[in-house]
Design an enzyme around this catalytic site. Structure first.
Site, PDB file in Angstrom:
ATOM      1  N   PHE A 126      14.203   3.775  10.354  1.00 17.84           N
ATOM      2  CA  PHE A 126      12.857   3.359   9.989  1.00 17.84           C
ATOM      3  C   PHE A 126      11.988   4.601   9.852  1.00 17.84           C
ATOM      4  O   PHE A 126      11.884   5.390  10.777  1.00 17.84           O
ATOM      5  CB  PHE A 126      12.262   2.403  11.016  1.00 17.84           C
ATOM      6  CG  PHE A 126      11.063   1.691  10.463  1.00 17.84           C
ATOM      7  CD1 PHE A 126      11.202   0.521   9.737  1.00 17.84           C
ATOM      8  CD2 PHE A 126       9.786   2.212  10.652  1.00 17.84           C
ATOM      9  CE1 PHE A 126      10.096  -0.119   9.194  1.00 17.84           C
ATOM     10  CE2 PHE A 126       8.667   1.570  10.113  1.00 17.84           C
ATOM     11  CZ  PHE A 126       8.835   0.406   9.391  1.00 17.84           C
ATOM     12  N   VAL A 127      11.377   4.763   8.700  1.00 13.44           N
ATOM     13  CA  VAL A 127      10.643   6.002   8.436  1.00 13.44           C
ATOM     14  C   VAL A 127       9.154   5.747   8.223  1.00 13.44           C
ATOM     15  O   VAL A 127       8.742   4.652   7.823  1.00 13.44           O
ATOM     16  CB  VAL A 127      11.236   6.763   7.227  1.00 13.44           C
ATOM     17  CG1 VAL A 127      12.607   7.315   7.567  1.00 13.44           C
ATOM     18  CG2 VAL A 127      11.295   5.877   5.978  1.00 13.44           C
ATOM     19  N   ARG A 181       0.458   6.458   7.469  1.00  8.66           N
ATOM     20  CA  ARG A 181       0.577   6.592   6.009  1.00  8.66           C
ATOM     21  C   ARG A 181       0.072   7.950   5.538  1.00  8.66           C
ATOM     22  O   ARG A 181       0.462   8.422   4.476  1.00  8.66           O
ATOM     23  CB  ARG A 181      -0.247   5.503   5.308  1.00  8.66           C
ATOM     24  CG  ARG A 181       0.234   4.087   5.553  1.00  8.66           C
ATOM     25  CD  ARG A 181      -0.472   3.140   4.586  1.00  8.66           C
ATOM     26  NE  ARG A 181      -0.374   1.743   4.959  1.00  8.66           N
ATOM     27  CZ  ARG A 181       0.643   0.947   4.625  1.00  8.66           C
ATOM     28  NH1 ARG A 181       1.646   1.419   3.929  1.00  8.66           N
ATOM     29  NH2 ARG A 181       0.634  -0.323   4.992  1.00  8.66           N
ATOM     30  N   LYS A 210      17.411   3.073   0.910  1.00 11.60           N
ATOM     31  CA  LYS A 210      18.387   3.020   2.006  1.00 11.60           C
ATOM     32  C   LYS A 210      19.580   2.217   1.508  1.00 11.60           C
ATOM     33  O   LYS A 210      19.629   1.002   1.698  1.00 11.60           O
ATOM     34  CB  LYS A 210      17.791   2.286   3.210  1.00 11.60           C
ATOM     35  CG  LYS A 210      16.617   2.968   3.879  1.00 11.60           C
ATOM     36  CD  LYS A 210      16.176   2.112   5.071  1.00 11.60           C
ATOM     37  CE  LYS A 210      14.803   2.437   5.550  1.00 11.60           C
ATOM     38  NZ  LYS A 210      14.299   1.487   6.549  1.00 11.60           N
ATOM     39  N   LYS A 268       0.825  -1.189   0.000  1.00 13.60           N
ATOM     40  CA  LYS A 268       0.000   0.000   0.000  1.00 13.60           C
ATOM     41  C   LYS A 268       0.871   1.255   0.000  1.00 13.60           C
ATOM     42  O   LYS A 268       0.407   2.357  -0.223  1.00 13.60           O
ATOM     43  CB  LYS A 268      -0.855   0.010   1.275  1.00 13.60           C
ATOM     44  CG  LYS A 268      -1.700  -1.227   1.467  1.00 13.60           C
ATOM     45  CD  LYS A 268      -2.328  -1.238   2.857  1.00 13.60           C
ATOM     46  CE  LYS A 268      -2.988  -2.574   3.110  1.00 13.60           C
ATOM     47  NZ  LYS A 268      -3.259  -2.756   4.562  1.00 13.60           N
ATOM     48  N   GLY A 269       2.150   1.068   0.274  1.00 11.04           N
ATOM     49  CA  GLY A 269       3.026   2.207   0.559  1.00 11.04           C
ATOM     50  C   GLY A 269       3.174   3.217  -0.562  1.00 11.04           C
ATOM     51  O   GLY A 269       3.448   4.387  -0.315  1.00 11.04           O
ATOM     52  N   ASP A 297       7.494   2.706  -2.768  1.00 11.66           N
ATOM     53  CA  ASP A 297       7.702   3.696  -1.719  1.00 11.66           C
ATOM     54  C   ASP A 297       9.173   3.733  -1.301  1.00 11.66           C
ATOM     55  O   ASP A 297       9.803   4.781  -1.265  1.00 11.66           O
ATOM     56  CB  ASP A 297       6.805   3.409  -0.503  1.00 11.66           C
ATOM     57  CG  ASP A 297       6.879   1.958  -0.015  1.00 11.66           C
ATOM     58  OD1 ASP A 297       7.621   1.133  -0.606  1.00 11.66           O
ATOM     59  OD2 ASP A 297       6.192   1.640   0.975  1.00 11.66           O
ATOM     60  N   ASP A 325       4.213   3.118   6.483  1.00 10.17           N
ATOM     61  CA  ASP A 325       3.522   2.858   7.752  1.00 10.17           C
ATOM     62  C   ASP A 325       4.442   2.291   8.809  1.00 10.17           C
ATOM     63  O   ASP A 325       5.513   1.741   8.523  1.00 10.17           O
ATOM     64  CB  ASP A 325       2.396   1.842   7.525  1.00 10.17           C
ATOM     65  CG  ASP A 325       2.946   0.429   7.309  1.00 10.17           C
ATOM     66  OD1 ASP A 325       3.775   0.251   6.395  1.00 10.17           O
ATOM     67  OD2 ASP A 325       2.566  -0.486   8.069  1.00 10.17           O
ATOM     68  N   ASP A 378      14.568  -1.177   0.633  1.00  9.88           N
ATOM     69  CA  ASP A 378      15.348  -1.429   1.842  1.00  9.88           C
ATOM     70  C   ASP A 378      16.419  -2.459   1.487  1.00  9.88           C
ATOM     71  O   ASP A 378      17.455  -2.124   0.920  1.00  9.88           O
ATOM     72  CB  ASP A 378      14.365  -1.905   2.916  1.00  9.88           C
ATOM     73  CG  ASP A 378      14.972  -2.044   4.301  1.00  9.88           C
ATOM     74  OD1 ASP A 378      15.859  -1.260   4.633  1.00  9.88           O
ATOM     75  OD2 ASP A 378      14.541  -2.932   5.044  1.00  9.88           O
TER      76      ASP A 378
HETATM   77  P1  IMP Z   1      12.859  -4.927   1.128  1.00  7.21           P
HETATM   78  O1  IMP Z   1      12.436  -6.210   0.473  1.00  7.21           O
HETATM   79  O2  IMP Z   1      13.758  -5.184   2.306  1.00  7.21           O
HETATM   80  O3  IMP Z   1      13.493  -3.955   0.150  1.00  7.21           O
HETATM   81  O4  IMP Z   1      11.553  -4.312   1.737  1.00  7.21           O
HETATM   82  C1  IMP Z   1      10.913  -3.258   1.168  1.00  7.21           C
HETATM   83  C2  IMP Z   1       9.583  -3.003   1.864  1.00  7.21           C
HETATM   84  O5  IMP Z   1       9.722  -2.969   3.286  1.00  7.21           O
HETATM   85  C3  IMP Z   1       9.088  -1.641   1.468  1.00  7.21           C
HETATM   86  O6  IMP Z   1       8.325  -1.683   0.281  1.00  7.21           O
HETATM   87  C4  IMP Z   1       8.298  -1.214   2.667  1.00  7.21           C
HETATM   88  O7  IMP Z   1       6.984  -1.727   2.570  1.00  7.21           O
HETATM   89  C5  IMP Z   1       9.009  -1.875   3.822  1.00  7.21           C
HETATM   90  N1  IMP Z   1       9.949  -0.938   4.476  1.00  7.21           N
HETATM   91  C6  IMP Z   1      11.298  -0.953   4.422  1.00  7.21           C
HETATM   92  N2  IMP Z   1      11.838   0.038   5.126  1.00  7.21           N
HETATM   93  C7  IMP Z   1      10.796   0.737   5.637  1.00  7.21           C
HETATM   94  C8  IMP Z   1      10.712   1.908   6.462  1.00  7.21           C
HETATM   95  O8  IMP Z   1      11.698   2.545   6.871  1.00  7.21           O
HETATM   96  N3  IMP Z   1       9.445   2.315   6.786  1.00  7.21           N
HETATM   97  C9  IMP Z   1       8.327   1.662   6.374  1.00  7.21           C
HETATM   98  N4  IMP Z   1       8.368   0.578   5.593  1.00  7.21           N
HETATM   99  C10 IMP Z   1       9.591   0.110   5.226  1.00  7.21           C
HETATM  100 MG    MG Z   2       6.444  -1.300  -0.329  1.00  9.40          MG
END
Ligand code: IMP
Ligand code: MG
Length: 207
Positions: free
Chosen positions: A176-177, A189, A155, A67-68, A124, A183, A127
Site C-alpha cells: 500500500f503506497v 497526497r 500492481k 483525487k489521486g 494514479d 492517500d 490495483d
Molecule cells: P481498483 O479498482 O482495485 O483498481 O482500485 C483502484 C483505486 O484504489 C485507485 O485509484 C486508488 O484510489 C486506490 N488504491 C489502490 N491501491 C492503492 C494504494 O496502494 N495506495 C493508495 N490508494 C490505492
Molecule cells: Mg484513483
C-alpha cells in the site's frame, strides 16, 4: 474550541512538504521510499514525450480521476507538447475495506462531451483494475474517437481483470503506497515522492 484543536492538530499531523529522508523521520506512517521525486519527474517527462508523439495532430482530452491523479496529471500536462484539454471524474468504489467490488458510483461526471474525441484517462494507480474496468465501459459508451489509459503505478499481482493500459509509469509490488497524489485516509497526497505506508496491518484499507 474546535478551531484551537484543529489548528494544532493540522500542523502536528501534516507530513513535511519537502521530499527526502527527513520526511520519513517526521511521520512514522511514512515508510520506505518506493519512487523518489527525481525518478517520478523523469518518468513523467518520458511519458509526456511518448504521449506527445502519439497524439500529434489529434484532439486530446485528458481525464483525471480524482483525487489521486491530481499531481500526476498536473506534472504530465506541463510537459506535453501537443494541445490538450482536461476534464475530471470522481468515482467511489463500493466494496470491503481491502477490495473494490467493481460497483462504482460516479460522484462527479465530466463537464463536457467526449464524443469523437481522443480520450486519455489519467489514473494514479491500478490495483484490482475493477474501477478502471467500469470507467472504460462507461466512457466507451459515450463514443470517443479513441480511449486509452495512462497510469502512474500498477500492481500487477493484484489485477483481477485484464485491461489495456497503454502508458504505465512504474510497476510496483503489492504494497500500500502513499504520496504524489495517493492517500491513506485522505492524507499524504502532498508528498512529492511515493512511499510505502508503514503500518502494514492497515495497509489495504485505502481503496
Ligand atoms: P481498483 O479498482 O482495485 O483498481 O482500485 C483502484 C483505486 O484504489 C485507485 O485509484 C486508488 O484510489 C486506490 N488504491 C489502490 N491501491 C492503492 C494504494 O496502494 N495506495 C493508495 N490508494 C490505492
Ligand atoms: Mg484513483
Amino acid at each position: 474550541m474546535d478551531e484551537r484543536a484543529s489548528d494544532g492538530e493540522r500542523v502536528r499531523n501534516q507530513p513535511r512538504r519537502t521530499s527526502g529522508a527527513g520526511a520519513a523521520g517526521f511521520d512514522s506512517a511514512i515508510g520506505e521510499t518506493l519512487v523518489p521525486a527525481d525518478e517520478l519527474q523523469r518518468r513523467v517527462r518520458d511519458l509526456a514525450a511518448e504521449i506527445s508523439r502519439d497524439y500529434e495532430g489529434r484532439d486530446l482530452v485528458l481525464i483525471g480521476v480524482l483525487k489521486g491523479a491530481v499531481l500526476f496529471l498536473g506534472d504530465l500536462m506541463r510537459h506535453l507538447e501537443v494541445p490538450c484539454e482536461i476534464d475530471f471524474m470522481a468515482v467511489s468504489s463500493y466494496g470491503s475495506e481491502t477490495d473494490s467490488s467493481g460497483v462504482v458510483r460516479i460522484l462527479k461526471d465530466l463537464d463536457s462531451s467526449i464524443e469523437g474525441r481522443d480520450v486519455l484517462i489519467v489514473e494514479d494507480i491500478i490495483d484490482s483494475g475493477l474501477t478502471l474496468h467500469y470507467l472504460l465501459r462507461n466512457l466507451r459508451a459515450r463514443n470517443p474517437a479513441s480511449l486509452e489509459v495512462c497510469a502512474l503505478l500498477t500492481k500487477p499481482e493484484r489485477r483481477r481483470v485484464d485491461l489495456p493500459i497503454r502508458y504505465v509509469g512504474f510497476e510496483i509490488p503489492n504494497r500500500f503506497v502513499i504520496g504524489y497524489g495517493l492517500d491513506y485516509a485522505q492524507r499524504y497526497r502532498n508528498l512529492d515522492y511515493v512511499a510505502v505506508l508503514a503500518q502494514t496491518d492497515q495497509a489495504q484499507a485505502g481503496a
